[in-house]
Design a protein around this motif. Structure first.
Motif, PDB file in Angstrom:
ATOM      1  N   ALA A  13       0.824  -1.215   0.000  1.00  0.00           N
ATOM      2  CA  ALA A  13       0.000   0.000   0.000  1.00  0.00           C
ATOM      3  C   ALA A  13       0.854   1.258   0.000  1.00  0.00           C
ATOM      4  N   GLY A  14       2.041   1.182   0.614  1.00  0.00           N
ATOM      5  CA  GLY A  14       2.903   2.356   0.676  1.00  0.00           C
ATOM      6  C   GLY A  14       3.284   2.893  -0.686  1.00  0.00           C
ATOM      7  N   SER A  15       3.305   2.025  -1.680  1.00  0.00           N
ATOM      8  CA  SER A  15       3.676   2.449  -3.029  1.00  0.00           C
ATOM      9  C   SER A  15       2.665   3.407  -3.635  1.00  0.00           C
ATOM     10  N   TRP A  16       1.444   3.397  -3.114  1.00  0.00           N
ATOM     11  CA  TRP A  16       0.371   4.191  -3.709  1.00  0.00           C
ATOM     12  C   TRP A  16       0.194   5.549  -3.058  1.00  0.00           C
ATOM     13  N   VAL A  17       0.853   5.794  -1.930  1.00  0.00           N
ATOM     14  CA  VAL A  17       0.686   7.072  -1.236  1.00  0.00           C
ATOM     15  C   VAL A  17       1.037   8.258  -2.132  1.00  0.00           C
ATOM     16  N   PRO A  18       2.153   8.225  -2.877  1.00  0.00           N
ATOM     17  CA  PRO A  18       2.456   9.368  -3.750  1.00  0.00           C
ATOM     18  C   PRO A  18       1.375   9.645  -4.784  1.00  0.00           C
ATOM     19  N   LEU A  19       0.721   8.597  -5.297  1.00  0.00           N
ATOM     20  CA  LEU A  19      -0.335   8.818  -6.291  1.00  0.00           C
ATOM     21  C   LEU A  19      -1.517   9.544  -5.667  1.00  0.00           C
ATOM     22  N   VAL A  20      -1.877   9.181  -4.439  1.00  0.00           N
ATOM     23  CA  VAL A  20      -2.960   9.887  -3.747  1.00  0.00           C
ATOM     24  C   VAL A  20      -2.591  11.350  -3.559  1.00  0.00           C
ATOM     25  N   HIS A  21      -1.336  11.615  -3.221  1.00  0.00           N
ATOM     26  CA  HIS A  21      -0.885  12.990  -3.010  1.00  0.00           C
ATOM     27  C   HIS A  21      -0.910  13.807  -4.294  1.00  0.00           C
ATOM     28  N   LYS A  22      -0.833  13.140  -5.444  1.00  0.00           N
ATOM     29  CA  LYS A  22      -0.892  13.864  -6.720  1.00  0.00           C
ATOM     30  C   LYS A  22      -2.302  14.347  -7.040  1.00  0.00           C
ATOM     31  N   ALA A  23      -3.294  13.830  -6.321  1.00  0.00           N
ATOM     32  CA  ALA A  23      -4.689  14.277  -6.463  1.00  0.00           C
ATOM     33  C   ALA A  23      -5.171  14.229  -7.908  1.00  0.00           C
ATOM     34  N   CYS A  24      -4.850  13.127  -8.595  1.00  0.00           N
ATOM     35  CA  CYS A  24      -5.272  13.000  -9.990  1.00  0.00           C
ATOM     36  C   CYS A  24      -6.764  12.711 -10.110  1.00  0.00           C
ATOM     37  N   HIS A  25      -7.372  12.189  -9.055  1.00  0.00           N
ATOM     38  CA  HIS A  25      -8.820  11.968  -9.022  1.00  0.00           C
ATOM     39  C   HIS A  25      -9.264  11.962  -7.566  1.00  0.00           C
ATOM     40  N   PRO A  26     -10.403  12.572  -7.238  1.00  0.00           N
ATOM     41  CA  PRO A  26     -10.839  12.630  -5.838  1.00  0.00           C
ATOM     42  C   PRO A  26     -11.206  11.278  -5.249  1.00  0.00           C
ATOM     43  N   GLY A  27     -11.406  10.262  -6.086  1.00  0.00           N
ATOM     44  CA  GLY A  27     -11.769   8.940  -5.587  1.00  0.00           C
ATOM     45  C   GLY A  27     -10.616   7.970  -5.476  1.00  0.00           C
ATOM     46  N   TRP A  67     -17.336   1.676 -12.322  1.00  0.00           N
ATOM     47  CA  TRP A  67     -17.244   3.031 -12.870  1.00  0.00           C
ATOM     48  C   TRP A  67     -16.256   3.897 -12.075  1.00  0.00           C
ATOM     49  N   LEU A  68     -16.170   3.659 -10.744  1.00  0.00           N
ATOM     50  CA  LEU A  68     -15.200   4.397  -9.941  1.00  0.00           C
ATOM     51  C   LEU A  68     -13.785   4.020 -10.351  1.00  0.00           C
ATOM     52  N   CYS A  69     -13.544   2.722 -10.509  1.00  0.00           N
ATOM     53  CA  CYS A  69     -12.231   2.253 -10.947  1.00  0.00           C
ATOM     54  C   CYS A  69     -11.857   2.865 -12.287  1.00  0.00           C
ATOM     55  N   GLU A  70     -12.801   2.885 -13.217  1.00  0.00           N
ATOM     56  CA  GLU A  70     -12.530   3.412 -14.559  1.00  0.00           C
ATOM     57  C   GLU A  70     -12.245   4.912 -14.516  1.00  0.00           C
ATOM     58  N   ALA A  71     -12.978   5.644 -13.662  1.00  0.00           N
ATOM     59  CA  ALA A  71     -12.764   7.086 -13.560  1.00  0.00           C
ATOM     60  C   ALA A  71     -11.378   7.394 -12.985  1.00  0.00           C
ATOM     61  N   VAL A  72     -10.993   6.655 -11.928  1.00  0.00           N
ATOM     62  CA  VAL A  72      -9.663   6.857 -11.336  1.00  0.00           C
ATOM     63  C   VAL A  72      -8.581   6.450 -12.332  1.00  0.00           C
ATOM     64  N   ARG A  73      -8.780   5.313 -12.983  1.00  0.00           N
ATOM     65  CA  ARG A  73      -7.801   4.839 -13.978  1.00  0.00           C
ATOM     66  C   ARG A  73      -7.586   5.874 -15.083  1.00  0.00           C
ATOM     67  N   ASP A  74      -8.663   6.388 -15.637  1.00  0.00           N
ATOM     68  CA  ASP A  74      -8.546   7.320 -16.764  1.00  0.00           C
ATOM     69  C   ASP A  74      -7.878   8.629 -16.357  1.00  0.00           C
ATOM     70  N   SER A  75      -8.116   9.065 -15.109  1.00  0.00           N
ATOM     71  CA  SER A  75      -7.520  10.313 -14.648  1.00  0.00           C
ATOM     72  C   SER A  75      -6.077  10.150 -14.187  1.00  0.00           C
ATOM     73  N   CYS A  76      -5.764   8.996 -13.611  1.00  0.00           N
ATOM     74  CA  CYS A  76      -4.448   8.818 -12.985  1.00  0.00           C
ATOM     75  C   CYS A  76      -3.422   8.135 -13.881  1.00  0.00           C
ATOM     76  N   THR A  77      -3.880   7.446 -14.929  1.00  0.00           N
ATOM     77  CA  THR A  77      -2.924   6.773 -15.818  1.00  0.00           C
ATOM     78  C   THR A  77      -1.884   7.734 -16.404  1.00  0.00           C
ATOM     79  N   PRO A  78      -2.277   8.945 -16.866  1.00  0.00           N
ATOM     80  CA  PRO A  78      -1.239   9.867 -17.370  1.00  0.00           C
ATOM     81  C   PRO A  78      -0.184  10.208 -16.327  1.00  0.00           C
ATOM     82  N   ILE A  79      -0.597  10.322 -15.054  1.00  0.00           N
ATOM     83  CA  ILE A  79       0.372  10.609 -13.990  1.00  0.00           C
ATOM     84  C   ILE A  79       1.313   9.428 -13.814  1.00  0.00           C
ATOM     85  N   MET A  80       0.761   8.219 -13.785  1.00  0.00           N
ATOM     86  CA  MET A  80       1.584   7.026 -13.600  1.00  0.00           C
ATOM     87  C   MET A  80       2.545   6.833 -14.764  1.00  0.00           C
ATOM     88  N   GLU A  81       2.045   7.083 -15.983  1.00  0.00           N
ATOM     89  CA  GLU A  81       2.911   6.926 -17.155  1.00  0.00           C
ATOM     90  C   GLU A  81       4.057   7.924 -17.140  1.00  0.00           C
TER      91      GLU A  81
END
Length: 300
Positions: A78-92, A115-129
């Motif tokens: 779970a620790g690996s995901w903390v930076p992504l949450v901090h990037k605020a790419c999606h509120p969910g 639908w929540l998964c898809e919304a987060v994926r679509d918003s956060c994938t550019p950040i992850m890439e």
């Protein structure tokens, strides 16, 4: 299902009044998930589970919905995901992740809505890439229910939020403040760090190609070999259009972090080398000994 409903409504009543970063509420829809294959245990969410501590409920189930069987394994992954949450790419983002890493203590597992998964994926994938990570198979949205009982953000509060994917106002590796935790989080998304100046920046298709000056001092070599350091060229992925103030001030020395992605070296963080900053000096001291979460098993 009779035993589930009282606990479920108690939980709903509780979380509706507890904030969760930018996304403060859960909703549930009718879905009948499979019963846990192993005997689950209910336990307090530990304080050092940064991703989900104070998420809006106090206890979680093990094994979780990603089949992690020990709290040590949960914390590592779970620790690996903390930076992504901090990037605020999606509120969910935190809602989605904590529903899987630290599922609420109920009689049956409740998964996030597709639908929540898809919304987060679509918003956060550019950040992850931008950091050289693809959207992982472990979060394949097709695995999650389309309706019925599932975890979602409260649509009443989220209707006025722009959750559509788009170009970040600042390139993700450049979007940072001079604070110790931020620098260490960038380092944990990286494989190596060096001190150097930038000679030239070029546009290369959708990326920016960063050519360094010859003098390059390793701060943390990690996976980078000394002979590779001499030929090192960075790419800012999908960074041709987004602003990066650091790349416009080529006279400064920078702490530059990166990781290998295929045949390229990806820029994952860039901070002005500023020994007058207490936060920067503290980060440098901690850099070599700081224990990062394990990224490879998560982003695969």
């Amino acid at each position: 299902m009779k035993n589930l409903l009282p606990k479920l409504w108690i939980f709903i009543a509780a979380v509706l009044f507890l904030p969760l970063l930018n996304a403060s509420e859960y909703e549930y829809y009718n879905w009948k998930p499979e019963i846990y294959g192993r005997n689950p245990q209910c336990m307090d969410i530990p304080e050092d589970l940064r991703l989900c501590f104070n998420v809006g409920y106090k206890q979680m189930l093990l094994p979780n919905l990603l089949e992690h069987e020990t709290i040590a394994e949960v914390k590592q992954q779970a620790g690996s995901w903390v930076p992504l949450v901090h990037k605020a790419c999606h509120p969910g983002t935190q809602v989605l992740l904590c529903s899987l890493f630290a599922p609420v203590c109920l009689d049956r597992p409740i998964y996030p809505c597709r639908w929540l998964c898809e919304a987060v994926r679509d918003s956060c994938t550019p950040i992850m890439e931008a950091f050289g990570f693809p959207w992982p198979e472990m979060l394949n949205c097709d695995k999650f229910p389309e309706g019925d009982v599932c975890i979602a953000m409260n649509t009443t509060n989220s209707d006025d939020m722009d959750t559509s994917p788009g170009v970040s106002s600042v390139c993700p590796p450049c979007d940072n403040e001079m604070n110790t935790d931020g620098i260490l989080e960038h380092m944990c998304a990286s494989e190596f760090a060096i001190r150097t100046k930038i000679k030239e920046v070029k546009i290369d298709n959708l990326d920016r190609k960063i050519i360094l000056q010859k003098r390059r001092k390793p701060v943390k070599l990690g996976t980078l070999k000394k002979q590779e350091l001499k030929k090192l060229v960075f790419y800012l992925k999908n960074g041709a259009a987004c602003p990066c103030q650091q790349l416009e001030n080529l006279g400064h020395s920078y702490l530059i972090m990166g990781r290998r992605a295929g045949t390229q070296y990806i820029l994952t963080g860039i901070h002005k080398w500023d020994k007058s900053s207490k936060e920067f000096k503290t980060a440098l001291k901690k850099l070599k000994s700081h224990k990062c979460p394990t990224y490879e098993p998560v982003f695969k």
